[in-house]
Design an enzyme around this catalytic site. Structure first.
Site, short mmCIF file in Angstrom:
data_model
loop_
_atom_site.label_atom_id
_atom_site.label_comp_id
_atom_site.label_asym_id
_atom_site.label_seq_id
_atom_site.Cartn_x
_atom_site.Cartn_y
_atom_site.Cartn_z
N LYS A 82 14.70 32.17 39.76
CA LYS A 82 15.03 31.00 38.93
C LYS A 82 16.29 31.30 38.12
O LYS A 82 16.30 32.22 37.31
CB LYS A 82 13.86 30.67 38.00
CG LYS A 82 14.16 29.52 37.03
CD LYS A 82 13.04 29.34 36.01
CE LYS A 82 13.41 28.31 34.96
NZ LYS A 82 12.40 28.20 33.88
N LYS A 95 13.78 20.51 24.20
CA LYS A 95 12.99 21.53 23.52
C LYS A 95 13.01 21.31 22.01
O LYS A 95 13.98 20.79 21.46
CB LYS A 95 13.53 22.92 23.85
CG LYS A 95 13.25 23.32 25.30
CD LYS A 95 13.76 24.71 25.60
CE LYS A 95 13.53 25.07 27.05
NZ LYS A 95 12.11 25.24 27.38
N ARG A 149 10.07 25.04 38.43
CA ARG A 149 9.33 24.88 39.69
C ARG A 149 10.09 23.98 40.67
O ARG A 149 9.92 24.10 41.88
CB ARG A 149 7.93 24.33 39.41
CG ARG A 149 7.88 22.95 38.79
CD ARG A 149 6.67 22.74 37.92
NE ARG A 149 6.74 23.53 36.72
CZ ARG A 149 5.71 23.67 35.85
NH1 ARG A 149 4.58 23.07 36.09
NH2 ARG A 149 5.85 24.41 34.77
N ASP A 187 18.74 26.25 29.42
CA ASP A 187 17.69 25.23 29.53
C ASP A 187 17.48 24.52 28.20
O ASP A 187 16.82 25.03 27.30
CB ASP A 187 16.38 25.86 29.99
CG ASP A 187 15.28 24.82 30.19
OD1 ASP A 187 15.63 23.63 30.30
OD2 ASP A 187 14.11 25.20 30.25
N GLU A 197 11.43 22.34 34.81
CA GLU A 197 12.48 22.31 35.84
C GLU A 197 12.45 23.53 36.76
O GLU A 197 12.94 23.46 37.89
CB GLU A 197 13.87 22.19 35.19
CG GLU A 197 14.50 23.47 34.69
CD GLU A 197 13.73 24.19 33.59
OE1 GLU A 197 13.78 25.43 33.58
OE2 GLU A 197 13.06 23.53 32.78
N ASP A 210 17.08 31.92 30.53
CA ASP A 210 16.27 31.26 31.55
C ASP A 210 16.79 31.50 32.96
O ASP A 210 16.24 30.96 33.92
CB ASP A 210 16.18 29.75 31.26
CG ASP A 210 14.85 29.16 31.67
OD1 ASP A 210 13.90 29.92 31.90
OD2 ASP A 210 14.75 27.93 31.78
N ASP A 264 11.40 19.42 31.31
CA ASP A 264 11.45 20.83 30.91
C ASP A 264 10.56 21.69 31.81
O ASP A 264 10.41 22.88 31.58
CB ASP A 264 11.04 20.98 29.44
CG ASP A 264 11.43 22.33 28.86
OD1 ASP A 264 12.35 22.97 29.42
OD2 ASP A 264 10.83 22.75 27.86
#
Length: 274
Positions: A105, A117, A192, A110, A190, A129, A188
């Site tokens: 990932k 967030k 996956r 993010d 994202e 991230d 959020d």
């Protein structure tokens, strides 16, 4: 005999320390200095000296490939996404050689997207991230020196996740690589989405992998369950899980296997998507 063992251990320690340092350097780099595009350039520059082949896929290529998960997360950003494929091939490899796929990932920053967030402290940490992708690339730089005998393919799914007038909205439906549709209920979540494209691509390789491991800073729920010192592991193969646990034990990088319970499968279904 003791001196010889220490010498081998020291040499191995040096080999392993370098990728760990590289991974931390990547994680600590501010997001303005490490976009998906710049990350790809860094990898292209470093890979040849470690015996790695690299292919970089830009936005148009990702559109052509139907990678709607990565593109959906990228939709709110002014920065282009990149999918970076890295291949390590040991000397004398054949079609029978074991093959491991690593999917990382790479959310370079993010914000949470439209599902923004909540806190400044959380936002400040979100340059980290991309550490799944950073760990995959960094670890692959040591494979040749360690004499790894398997073919290893890395798939780094890289973009930032930003809110804007073009960003993916809650309720949108994305089509990931291979045609599966996904309803977005939280922008959020994202990680996956980008990993889904990478996982499908890994299974499509001519030399199909014997195992796929994805590495991600995926969810705060793991931290709520296990705290900050232990990584959550989910696996559908006990043998691979045991190998990962043994590696974790030998390096004091704690992991804890979580249940992968098929009874929850129904909860993943959507009224408007697969």
């Amino acid at each position: 005999e003791g001196a010889e063992g220490a010498e081998v251990g020291a040499e191995r320690g040096l080999i392993l320390a370098r990728p760990a340092g590289l991974s931390r350097d990547l994680g600590n780099t501010p997001p303005r200095h490490l976009s998906a595009v710049k990350f790809a350039q860094i990898i292209e520059g470093l890979a040849p000296q470690y015996g790695l082949e690299v292919q970089v896929f830009d936005r148009q290529q990702l559109i052509d490939m139907g990678c709607g998960g990565l593109l959906g997360v990228n939709a709110g950003s002014t920065e282009e996404p990149r999918m970076i494929k890295i291949r390590y091939t040991p000397e004398g490899a054949t079609d029978e050689t074991a093959h491991l796929a690593l999917v990382g990932k790479g959310i370079m920053y993010d914000s949470g997207g439209i599902s923004l967030k909540p806190s400044n402290a959380m936002h400040a940490a979100m340059k980290l991230d991309m550490m799944g992708a950073g760990a995959v690339f960094s670890s692959m730089t040591s494979l040749r020196e360690l004499g790894a005998t398997s073919v290893v393919t890395g798939w780094l799914m890289c973009t930032d996740n930003m809110p804007s007038g073009s960003a993916t909205k809650l309720g949108d439906v994305l089509t990931i690589r291979g045609g599966t549709t996904v309803e977005v209920k939280n922008t959020d979540a994202e990680g996956r989405l980008v990993l889904a494209d990478g996982l499908v691509l890994a299974t499509e390789e001519r030399r199909r992998p014997d195992a796929i491991v994805d590495i991600a800073t995926l969810t705060g729920a793991a931290m709520a369950a296990l705290g900050t010192k232990t990584a959550a592991m989910l696996a559908n193969n006990d043998q691979i899980a045991e190998q990962l646990q043994a590696a974790a034990d030998s390096t004091d990088e704690n992991t804890w296997r979580m249940p992968l319970d098929r009874r929850y499968r129904e909860q993943l279904k959507s009224d408007v998507a697969d």
